[in-house]
Design a protein around this motif. Sequence first.
Motif, mmCIF file in Angstrom:
data_model
loop_
_atom_site.group_PDB
_atom_site.id
_atom_site.type_symbol
_atom_site.label_atom_id
_atom_site.label_comp_id
_atom_site.label_asym_id
_atom_site.label_seq_id
_atom_site.Cartn_x
_atom_site.Cartn_y
_atom_site.Cartn_z
ATOM 1 N N THR A 1 34.245 3.558 -6.300
ATOM 2 C CA THR A 1 34.174 4.929 -5.791
ATOM 3 C C THR A 1 34.962 5.027 -4.489
ATOM 4 O O THR A 1 35.583 4.050 -4.029
ATOM 5 C CB THR A 1 32.705 5.339 -5.580
ATOM 6 O OG1 THR A 1 32.673 6.731 -5.259
ATOM 7 C CG2 THR A 1 32.049 4.534 -4.474
ATOM 8 N N SER A 2 34.892 6.206 -3.855
ATOM 9 C CA SER A 2 35.588 6.437 -2.580
ATOM 10 C C SER A 2 34.975 7.634 -1.897
ATOM 11 O O SER A 2 34.013 8.230 -2.409
ATOM 12 C CB SER A 2 37.081 6.655 -2.819
ATOM 13 O OG SER A 2 37.297 7.846 -3.554
ATOM 14 N N THR B 1 34.132 6.360 -10.904
ATOM 15 C CA THR B 1 33.176 7.416 -10.560
ATOM 16 C C THR B 1 33.860 8.495 -9.701
ATOM 17 O O THR B 1 34.955 8.280 -9.154
ATOM 18 C CB THR B 1 32.004 6.826 -9.772
ATOM 19 O OG1 THR B 1 32.466 6.417 -8.483
ATOM 20 C CG2 THR B 1 31.411 5.642 -10.511
ATOM 21 N N PRO B 2 33.187 9.616 -9.557
ATOM 22 C CA PRO B 2 33.703 10.628 -8.624
ATOM 23 C C PRO B 2 33.488 10.193 -7.170
ATOM 24 O O PRO B 2 32.687 9.286 -6.905
ATOM 25 C CB PRO B 2 32.903 11.876 -8.967
ATOM 26 C CG PRO B 2 31.640 11.369 -9.546
ATOM 27 C CD PRO B 2 31.989 10.085 -10.281
ATOM 28 N N PRO B 3 34.166 10.809 -6.184
ATOM 29 C CA PRO B 3 34.003 10.440 -4.770
ATOM 30 C C PRO B 3 32.605 10.762 -4.267
ATOM 31 O O PRO B 3 32.078 11.848 -4.527
ATOM 32 C CB PRO B 3 35.057 11.293 -4.045
ATOM 33 C CG PRO B 3 36.000 11.775 -5.108
ATOM 34 C CD PRO B 3 35.188 11.865 -6.363
ATOM 35 N N VAL B 4 31.990 9.829 -3.550
ATOM 36 C CA VAL B 4 30.635 10.043 -3.038
ATOM 37 C C VAL B 4 30.622 11.045 -1.896
ATOM 38 O O VAL B 4 29.580 11.627 -1.578
ATOM 39 C CB VAL B 4 30.009 8.718 -2.568
ATOM 40 C CG1 VAL B 4 29.862 7.773 -3.730
ATOM 41 C CG2 VAL B 4 30.824 8.107 -1.444
ATOM 42 N N GLY B 5 31.785 11.248 -1.233
ATOM 43 C CA GLY B 5 31.823 12.190 -0.133
ATOM 44 C C GLY B 5 31.838 13.625 -0.594
ATOM 45 O O GLY B 5 31.629 14.542 0.215
ATOM 46 N N ALA C 1 27.309 13.840 -5.568
ATOM 47 C CA ALA C 1 26.301 12.758 -5.565
ATOM 48 C C ALA C 1 26.313 11.943 -6.846
ATOM 49 O O ALA C 1 25.475 11.051 -7.019
ATOM 50 C CB ALA C 1 24.919 13.340 -5.323
ATOM 51 N N ASP C 2 27.239 12.233 -7.762
ATOM 52 C CA ASP C 2 27.235 11.554 -9.065
ATOM 53 C C ASP C 2 27.325 10.044 -8.910
ATOM 54 O O ASP C 2 26.619 9.272 -9.580
ATOM 55 C CB ASP C 2 28.409 12.056 -9.914
ATOM 56 C CG ASP C 2 28.319 13.560 -10.163
ATOM 57 O OD1 ASP C 2 27.415 14.197 -9.602
ATOM 58 O OD2 ASP C 2 29.162 14.076 -10.909
ATOM 59 N N ALA C 3 28.224 9.585 -8.042
ATOM 60 C CA ALA C 3 28.461 8.151 -7.913
ATOM 61 C C ALA C 3 27.234 7.432 -7.396
ATOM 62 O O ALA C 3 26.943 6.298 -7.807
ATOM 63 C CB ALA C 3 29.658 7.901 -6.985
ATOM 64 N N LEU C 4 26.501 8.079 -6.491
ATOM 65 C CA LEU C 4 25.302 7.442 -5.947
ATOM 66 C C LEU C 4 24.279 7.159 -7.047
ATOM 67 O O LEU C 4 23.548 6.165 -6.996
ATOM 68 C CB LEU C 4 24.681 8.334 -4.864
ATOM 69 C CG LEU C 4 25.517 8.522 -3.592
ATOM 70 C CD1 LEU C 4 24.826 9.519 -2.663
ATOM 71 C CD2 LEU C 4 25.727 7.190 -2.887
#
Length: 817
Positions: free
Chosen positions: A607-608, A718-722, A725-728
């Motif tokens: 992620t990023s 995954t999508p960016p966590v910033g 919230a998907d990646a989390l």
Amino acid sequence: MKQLNNIDINELQTFDIKEYIYKVLGYWKLFVVTIVIALVIAKIVNNVSEKVYNLESLITVKDEQNPLFSSSTNIAFNWGGPSDKVETIITILQSRTHNEKVVKKLNYYIDYLKDATFRKTDVYGNTPFIVEIDTLAYQLQNTEIKLTFLNNDEVNLTLEFDDENNKLINYSNNNTKSFVPENLIYDRTFAIGEPIVTPYFNFIVKSKNALNDLSGKEYFIRFNNFNSAVKKCQQIDVSTLKKGTSILELSYSGSNKKRIEDFLNTTVDVLDKDQRNQKIKYALKTKQYIDTLFEVEANSLKSIETDLGEYKQENKIYDLSAEGSALLEEATKLDSELEATRNRLEYLNNLDNYLRNNNILNSESIPAPALIDMEDPNIINSVNNLILKSKTKEGLELKVKSNYPPLIKLNEEIKLERQILLEQIASLKVSIRNNLNNLTRRMARNNSRLSKLNPKEQRLLNFQRKYNITEANYNYLKQKSYEAGTAIAANVSDIKILDNAKDVGQGPIKPKNTFNYLVALMSGIMLPMLYILTKETLNNKIQTVEEIEKTYKIPVLGVIGKNHYDKNRLVVSRKPNSTIAESFRALRSNIQFLLPNEKKTKTIVITSSVSGEGKTMCAENMATVFAMSGKKTILLGLDLRKPKMHTDFEADNREGVVNYLIGEKNLEEVVTPSGITNLDIVTSGPVPPNPSELILSERAEELFEKLYQQYEYIIVDTPPVGLVADALELFKYADAIIYMIRQNYTQRGMPKMIDAKYDNNEVKNICYVLNDFAVQNKYGGGYGYGYGYGYGYGKYGNGYHTNEKKSFIQKVRDRFS
């Protein structure tokens, strides 16, 4: 791992000078370019700028008195000037009146010019000809007249008039007038040495040397405004060589050394002559007055001598008796004393009237005892002091305002000196009147005795008495005329020349070549430094591994280099020998320390913070390196909002993991071969309206359970966590998490959220990967950063990787990206 997590707080707050030096050195090409450009500009400025020279002259100013004269004579004939002589001379040299005399003497209002590379240069004193103007005639003002010498006998004059502003000037009275020319172009040929008379100018062009060949030579002359020429000369710099001394240094700057030399020497010459004339001004006036009286007395003496001779001849009487001789001697003495006493009284009356009737004293108008001998030295001293103080006051008034404290003090001193002198005059006049009354009584007694002589002897005695009085006056005036003439002839100048202005090869003071080069060098250094400082101050992007280590607690797993294959992100499979492919192999090795050995299937979530940091590219190539190492690997595209993975693998994205999660398809239907051995991919599929809910669904858990059974490595994009919230939510499936940071793209504050979760033990087995890394000294390090994190040896890796040639445009783009 603990060593990576332990961060010294002091290290975060200290300035790393080594890192800063590396950053500065990283811009060495910019320094080279700016320094070269600055030096070239300095070279152009030095060549183009007009050269300005400065010459000096030294003079000394000292009051010189003629030792042959008495104090009263010095007052009348040889007064030396005020005590502030030096200040007065400085003021005179910079005054308009003085410089007008210099300009007229040198014809300084005429410019002699010649074409040069960048401009017309002043060639005053270096021309083979001179121009003599008729000062009574009008001359064309401020317009260049071109002189082309056809031969040694003819010169062609050409000029272009202005459309509107054309003026003529008469240098005899400095009057100007406007005119409208018949034609805008004037072109005529005249004889050299003959008067050139036109409606626009009137002068003669004379050759300096008949042997000079003037053929084909071109010059320009210009008649400038007289007042402008004078104002320019007033810019002369005059200063004392040392404070408190009477030595003055005169300096003047200009583009022509001969013009400067002539100006400085002429200004001193004019000053010297004016000062001589000023010193003998009293003597000239007095001698003129004495000579007038002397001529009258001479004629009177001659007439009386004739009358006396005729009387003696007619009356046959040639000598006086003994008594008559004694009476004549006494009468002559009394007449002389009476004349001297009356002269003193008349002088004191004149001086008294002047002091009482003139509030402002003029040093040149104060009556001086020129034709009398004052017995009272106090009167002489007071008059001398009054003249000196008045002259000093006149000099100060030229330079300061009326409220200047020394001038106010001087006015008080003059007022006091005048009062003292008036009191002395009043006292002396009483004494002189008493003496005059006494002499008058003595003269009356002598006249009474004379009346007792016979008539012929009485008349002879009167003739002789009149003759003696006139002869005494004649001799006295003759002596005074001699003294005045001697004062004029033996005048001692207060100005002495110590060092004439002279061209001895002095170099120009402007432009200052060395100084300009130094300024250019400093500018070439400081401007890039300012640029670097501004850029670094405003830059809030992450640049180096060291910066990540200092700022955050999550450790750095590795570094991925800049991808020079922009159209191909699958660099591991398609450019397996490239440097960037090797960096992914290094990541594969490093991440083994994070993965549990006891698990058969390892899941890596990538992620990023935001989009564009390279998480999809990293996921694709990480999956590839595991597959190429013989591990059964699947790449799972769970960036459901902005999918990109299918484009790199040229896969169909109409069906993917979304279709599985909503129950439309089974796993076998959404798994797609990648074309790479041991690597399968699952694209994201169509963008759903509820991606977060799909990731949290039971179908997502089932998906991972099935994948655990079939694959050794699961790589999750995954999508960016910033942003979401998907990646989390996917972190619970991860054995290791790779958090992407892109050099010069990711802002410094973006990873703080994930770093805080790591610090609170909410996230484990996570590490940073620095993407798009360029090994440049401006980012504060050498090849060691790349080497320590799997990014080769920079230039020392030649021969081990594919030669990644880049075009010039690519290099420029990379340099400024």
